[in-house]
Design a protein around this motif. Structure first.
Motif, short mmCIF file in Angstrom:
data_model
loop_
_atom_site.label_atom_id
_atom_site.label_comp_id
_atom_site.label_asym_id
_atom_site.label_seq_id
_atom_site.Cartn_x
_atom_site.Cartn_y
_atom_site.Cartn_z
N ALA A 1 -1.00 -2.97 19.22
CA ALA A 1 -1.52 -1.61 19.02
C ALA A 1 -2.52 -1.34 20.13
O ALA A 1 -3.45 -2.12 20.34
CB ALA A 1 -2.19 -1.51 17.65
N THR B 1 0.90 -5.67 9.22
CA THR B 1 0.34 -4.56 10.00
C THR B 1 -1.18 -4.60 9.89
O THR B 1 -1.73 -4.83 8.81
CB THR B 1 0.89 -3.19 9.56
N GLY B 2 -1.82 -4.41 11.02
CA GLY B 2 -3.28 -4.45 11.04
C GLY B 2 -3.79 -3.80 12.30
O GLY B 2 -3.02 -3.25 13.10
N THR C 1 0.82 -1.21 0.00
CA THR C 1 0.00 0.00 0.00
C THR C 1 0.86 1.27 0.00
O THR C 1 0.34 2.37 0.16
CB THR C 1 -0.94 0.04 1.23
N ILE D 1 7.22 1.84 11.78
CA ILE D 1 5.77 1.73 11.81
C ILE D 1 5.19 3.14 11.86
O ILE D 1 5.47 3.90 12.79
CB ILE D 1 5.29 0.95 13.05
N ILE E 1 4.83 -7.04 4.55
CA ILE E 1 6.10 -7.05 3.84
C ILE E 1 6.69 -8.45 4.00
O ILE E 1 6.75 -8.97 5.11
CB ILE E 1 7.09 -6.01 4.42
N ILE F 1 1.36 -5.21 14.99
CA ILE F 1 2.32 -5.76 14.05
C ILE F 1 2.62 -7.21 14.43
O ILE F 1 3.00 -7.49 15.57
CB ILE F 1 3.64 -4.96 14.08
N LEU G 1 12.68 -1.79 11.67
CA LEU G 1 11.29 -1.81 11.24
C LEU G 1 10.66 -0.47 11.63
O LEU G 1 10.74 -0.07 12.79
CB LEU G 1 10.54 -2.97 11.93
N ALA H 1 -1.48 1.05 14.30
CA ALA H 1 -0.41 0.63 13.40
C ALA H 1 -0.77 1.01 11.97
O ALA H 1 -1.75 0.53 11.42
CB ALA H 1 -0.18 -0.87 13.52
N GLY H 2 0.04 1.90 11.38
CA GLY H 2 -0.19 2.31 9.99
C GLY H 2 0.70 1.52 9.05
O GLY H 2 0.93 0.32 9.25
N LYS H 3 1.21 2.21 8.03
CA LYS H 3 2.07 1.52 7.07
C LYS H 3 3.38 1.10 7.73
O LYS H 3 3.81 1.68 8.72
CB LYS H 3 2.33 2.43 5.88
N ILE H 4 4.02 0.08 7.16
CA ILE H 4 5.27 -0.41 7.71
C ILE H 4 6.37 -0.30 6.66
O ILE H 4 6.10 -0.25 5.45
CB ILE H 4 5.16 -1.87 8.21
#
Lengths: 257, 185
Positions: A253, A229-230, A42, B78, A218, A234, B76, B66-69
């Motif tokens: 999270a 990620t969600g 994304t 985040i 990834i 993580i 890592l 948690a957004g994009k990684i």
């Protein structure tokens, strides 16, 4: 004399260790961000052939980063509405948009040239590519999606004329990740799925983890590791043995959406 | 038989209406459904304070959303949507170590190459030198790379108060009651 030298050098080494371990908040972390990193499907940024490429809603921009302290916008290509994601593959850029998958070429220089648009019904999601096959997810449930929830498997051997191989029904597909033999697809709050793509034209679902929400991921192919990620945080997996993929860790999270 | 035909007919009307609505909903907020609403539930932008707008490193913080990684070397990253980037030492993926937070108000995406972290901040693209995390520097700023900026609330299909860039960077959205909203997505 020799032993004195030995003692000296040991002391010297010891003091070096002390110095490096006495940093402030970030201990001995200089120079570790060299090379090029990797984002998820994304992502709106990617590097290719020494340039930074950025998509933003309607356009694809080339950023010349050859002078680190003075990057410049080299060109802006107008693509179309609803451009959301960018994925690099060989000399090409694959863009995910609300109307379909765009393919641009960098073979004529850093400014991308249009090759094709593989159209689909209104949907909002990304694309990944491996071995001349593109995997595109389409999801409903947003204001922009009128189509069904599915994944399209597209032959991009001819980049100017992609052709649909098959579609796979999904629940609510989001981001995905791919390597030579495996395809991982996030199903948003419904978890994630693993497909065997040894037969690259016919992905076969081999595992479904319905309790790990997955918006994007990834795959670190060298280490056979997957980072997800969600909304729950993580999650990191090891898939060295595809018959026993296991979770290595979780970063929680605190605000589940 | 007749009845069946009729219901089919009705159904097609509904379908057409739904299609028209979706057409509108899919465009930017310039093309909107119905702006005659006086009072409705929607999102209001939260702007960064002066302290929040500064790009800097902070002690490690909990990951809230948690957004994009992003993976660079053993690290890592985040994204904490609109606020900045959590930095994890991921050399042992069984035990990722939260080592700090890079505050970048209005951020959504990052990419790293040769110790430079590229990040969107509202409409601008920043290149941040992270070779020394104790002393990070904004190496350059390119203005207006993102003409649309970080202007959307988190959920689609809702009214929101149009962000005003003169008020600062948007760092969040609060769900509230809006009077005569002018934006929709």
């Amino acid at each position: 004399m020799k032993s004195l030298y030995k003692i000296f050098s040991i002391c010297f080494l010891f003091s070096l260790v002390l110095i490096t371990s006495c940093g402030e908040s970030f201990d001995d972390i200089s120079d570790d961000f060299g090379g090029e990193g990797k984002g998820g499907s994304t992502a709106r940024f990617t590097f290719l052939k020494g340039y930074l490429y950025i998509v933003d809603e309607t356009s694809l921009k080339t950023i010349d980063i050859s002078q680190p302290d003075n990057p410049q916008v080299l060109s802006t290509v107008n693509v179309g509405p609803g451009i959301e994601t960018i994925f690099p593959y060989e000399n090409f850029l694959f863009l995910g948009s609300q109307t379909g998958m765009y393919i641009y070429s960098l073979e004529n220089g850093p400014t991308p040239t249009y090759l094709s648009l593989f159209e689909h019904s209104y949907a909002c999601d990304p694309v990944v590519v491996a071995n001349n096959i593109a995997y595109v997810t389409l999801r409903s449930g947003t204001a922009c999606a009128t189509g069904p929830d599915r994944m399209e498997v597209v032959d991009v051997t001819n980049l100017s004329n992609p052709s649909l191989i098959t579609t796979i029904e999904m629940i609510n597909p989001h981001g995905l990740a791919v390597n030579d033999t495996l395809l991982f697809v996030g199903e948003g709050e419904f978890g994630f799925k693993v497909f065997n793509i040894k037969n690259r034209r016919d992905p076969v679902e081999i595992a479904y983890y319905d309790s790990i929400p997955a918006n994007d991921m990834i795959s670190i192919n060298g280490r056979r590791e997957l980072i997800i990620t969600g909304e729950k945080g993580i999650f990191q997996y090891n898939y060295a043995d595809i018959d026993s993929i296991y979770q290595m860790s979780q970063i929680v999270a605190t605000n589940e959406n | 038989m007749k009845k069946l035909n009729r219901s089919r007919h009705l159904f097609s009307h509904y379908f057409a209406l739904a299609a028209i609505f979706l057409l509108f909903a899919c465009d930017d907020w310039n093309n909107v459904p119905d702006f005659d609403v006086e009072e409705t539930t929607g999102y209001r932008p939260v702007y960064a304070t002066e302290a929040e707008a500064e790009v800097k490193t902070l002690p490690a913080q909990e990951v809230e959303n948690a957004g994009k990684i992003y993976v660079i070397g053993d690290y890592l990253l985040i994204v904490e949507q609109l606020r900045g980037v959590h930095i994890f030492d991921n050399s042992d993926p069984s035990n990722p170590d939260n080592i700090g937070f890079l505050q970048i108000a209005g951020n959504g995406d990052v990419a790293v190459r040769d110790n430079l972290l590229y990040a969107d901040q509202g409409a601008n693209l920043l290149a941040i030198d992270i070779s020394d995390l104790n002393n990070i520097k904004v190496a350059s700023t390119i203005k207006d790379v993102f003409p649309f900026g970080s202007k959307y609330p988190p959920s689609e299909g809702s009214y929101f108060e149009c962000p005003d860039p003169s008020k600062g960077l948007v760092v969040g959205w609060e769900l509230t009651t809006l009077q005569n909203p002018k934006c929709y997505r």
